[in-house]
Design an enzyme around this catalytic site. Structure first.
Site, short mmCIF file in Angstrom:
data_model
loop_
_atom_site.label_atom_id
_atom_site.label_comp_id
_atom_site.label_asym_id
_atom_site.label_seq_id
_atom_site.Cartn_x
_atom_site.Cartn_y
_atom_site.Cartn_z
N LYS A 55 -8.08 -26.13 -10.35
CA LYS A 55 -8.55 -25.73 -11.79
C LYS A 55 -9.99 -25.89 -11.71
O LYS A 55 -10.78 -25.09 -12.56
CB LYS A 55 -7.97 -26.44 -12.78
CG LYS A 55 -6.62 -25.88 -13.01
CD LYS A 55 -5.92 -26.62 -14.38
CE LYS A 55 -4.67 -25.75 -14.58
NZ LYS A 55 -3.48 -26.38 -13.86
N SER B 105 -2.25 -26.18 -4.29
CA SER B 105 -2.93 -25.94 -5.36
C SER B 105 -3.38 -27.39 -5.89
O SER B 105 -4.67 -27.52 -6.73
CB SER B 105 -2.25 -25.42 -6.37
OG SER B 105 -1.31 -26.03 -6.87
N GLU C 218 -7.66 -25.32 -25.24
CA GLU C 218 -6.28 -25.89 -25.54
C GLU C 218 -6.01 -26.60 -24.23
O GLU C 218 -6.25 -26.15 -23.27
CB GLU C 218 -5.47 -25.25 -26.34
CG GLU C 218 -4.54 -24.24 -24.84
CD GLU C 218 -5.12 -23.04 -24.57
OE1 GLU C 218 -6.22 -22.63 -25.02
OE2 GLU C 218 -5.07 -22.89 -23.38
C1 LIG Z 1 -2.09 -25.84 -13.57
C2 LIG Z 1 -1.60 -25.83 -12.28
C3 LIG Z 1 -0.88 -25.07 -11.53
C4 LIG Z 1 -0.60 -23.74 -12.43
O1 LIG Z 1 -1.37 -22.69 -12.72
P1 LIG Z 1 -1.66 -21.52 -11.98
O2 LIG Z 1 -2.82 -20.67 -12.89
O3 LIG Z 1 -0.69 -20.56 -12.13
O4 LIG Z 1 -2.44 -21.96 -10.60
C5 LIG Z 1 -0.76 -24.99 -10.39
N1 LIG Z 1 -0.96 -26.34 -9.46
C6 LIG Z 1 -1.59 -27.10 -10.26
C7 LIG Z 1 -2.02 -28.47 -9.42
C8 LIG Z 1 -1.91 -27.12 -11.44
O5 LIG Z 1 -2.66 -28.24 -11.99
#
Ligand SMILES: *Cc1c(COP(=O)(O)O)cnc(C)c1O
Length: 400
Positions: free
Chosen positions: A95, A384, A117
């Site tokens: 993010k 992610s 938000e």
């Molecule tokens: C917020 C988040 C997601 C989901 O958001 P996407 O917009 O689909 O990427 C996935 N993995 C992590 C670690 C997150 O914090």
């Protein structure tokens, strides 16, 4: 549909095929169009691109490693699994990539405040971090129910100097926080910028957030060629709103030999009403100012959704994903809470990497796929985020 056309998306009105666009009141459309014009100009400025590239390198710690998970691959006996380590970024997830982009854009646009938000607080913390760095005021609206559940993230936002506004109206959760933040935004859209947390919302956000996240796939493709050679056979990412997935997929869209897989939450099962499998079971509809696949009732109201991973429980999905599904360029599948938990433990214990529950969805699918493939098949998984935030919950769920 050629792959070249896919790369030119969206069109000038913000559409990816029939999805996306701006389904918003005229006064908000004026605001969004101004952001689009500014963004298209600012992204061409060498100074902007250089500043962002420097922050990615020295502040976020990019490039994030591409790691061959040898023990995990050997244990499951089939394909080679590689992990793109977005969990090692500053703040622990992907993010930060688009939050830095949005904060820097706000600075170049002469805005004095960023508004957003947050649900579980992940977007809030990443944005508060970026705003502290760029030196811009940050205000995050958060449902009172979520504030009580997600205390560590609320504390982090406060320490970072962000004004956390508790929202008590309605159900006091994410949906109400969106409404509250928007009301505040419309009071002064000239000096404030609303920073959306994924590739969702009205144009230009799905395009902008994608552009900022596409660094993930550009790095991964180069790293894979250097470390292994050639292109991976399969690339996997979890899909909530879809930002980490689109960030990984964009660079591979033209490489039609590379199979792209998005993994969404099947929650307690697709046959129950407790999942968030928008791509699998959603239908075209309108949500939060754009068109996409939506889990909705007969009146077009979004259905309640569930996932063990709070970052994935959204009844809509990015318009580009909705279109990529329709064109067949990306395939989407789902993984249950139970499979996710099991992959969470597996990666932790076999590789010493604790994944976010969101990311564990992608890992779960990669493990299943690897078992069915020969040893020369290669899979790149977008990890992610890290799972420190999830460990207490997992221990409780599993009774450890
Ligand atoms: C917020 C988040 C997601 C989901 O958001 P996407 O917009 O689909 O990427 C996935 N993995 C992590 C670690 C997150 O914090």
């Amino acid at each position: 549909m050629t792959t070249e056309n896919l790369l030119e998306m969206p069109n000038s009105s913000g559409f990816f095929g029939p999805y996306g666009g701006q389904f918003i009141p005229p006064e908000l459309k004026i605001v969004m169009d101004e952001i689009t014009q500014s963004y298209l100009k600012i992204r061409e400025l060498p100074a902007f691109q250089e500043e962002l590239a420097e922050l990615f390198q020295y502040y976020v710690g990019r490039p994030s490693p591409l790691y061959y998970a040898k023990r995990l691959s050997n244990k499951h006996g089939g394909a080679k699994i590689f992990l793109k380590r977005e969990d090692l970024n500053h703040t622990g997830a992907h993010k930060i990539n688009h939050c830095l982009g949005e904060a820097l854009l706000a600075k170049y646009m002469g805005k004095t405040k960023i508004l957003a938000e947050t649900g579980a607080g992940q977007h809030g913390v990443a944005l508060a971090t970026a705003c502290a760095l760029v030196g811009i005021e940050c205000e995050i609206h958060m449902g009172q129910v979520d504030i009580e559940k997600e205390h560590p993230n609320v504390s982090k936002m406060k320490v970072l100097g962000c004004n956390v506004v508790p929202v008590t109206m309605g159900t006091a959760t994410l949906k109400d926080a969106v409404d509250s933040a928007f009301i505040e935004y419309m009071k002064d859209p000239i000096s404030q910028l609303y920073a959306i947390g994924s590739v969702v919302g009205p144009h230009p956000f799905p395009m902008m957030v994608r552009d900022f996240q596409s660094i993930i796939g550009r790095e991964a493709k180069k790293q894979f060629a250097q470390q292994h050679g050639g292109l991976p056979n399969t690339v996997v990412a979890c899909v909530g709103g879809g930002s980490n997935a689109i960030g990984m997929f964009t660079e591979f869209l033209e490489d039609t030999d590379v199979e792209l897989m998005g993994v969404e939450p099947a929650g307690k099962g697709l046959e129950t009403d407790q999942h968030a499998a928008t791509m699998t079971l959603g239908t075209p509809g309108e949500l939060h100012g754009f068109k996409c696949l939506v889990l909705q009732d007969e009146q077009g109201e979004p259905l309640p959704v569930h996932s063990i991973a709070s970052g994935l429980d959204y009844p809509g999905v990015g318009p580009q994903h909705s279109y990529l599904k329709e064109t067949g360029r990306v395939n989407y599948t789902s993984v249950t809470d139970e499979e996710c938990l099991s992959a969470f433990m597996e990666l932790s214990r076999v590789e010493g990497i604790i994944p976010a529950l969101e990311s564990a969805h992608a890992v779960a699918y990669a493990i299943k796929l690897a078992q069915t493939k020969p040893k020369d098949h290669t899979i790149v998984v977008n990890l992610s985020g890290r799972g420190d935030k999830d460990t207490d919950y997992v221990i409780e769920m599993l009774g450890l």
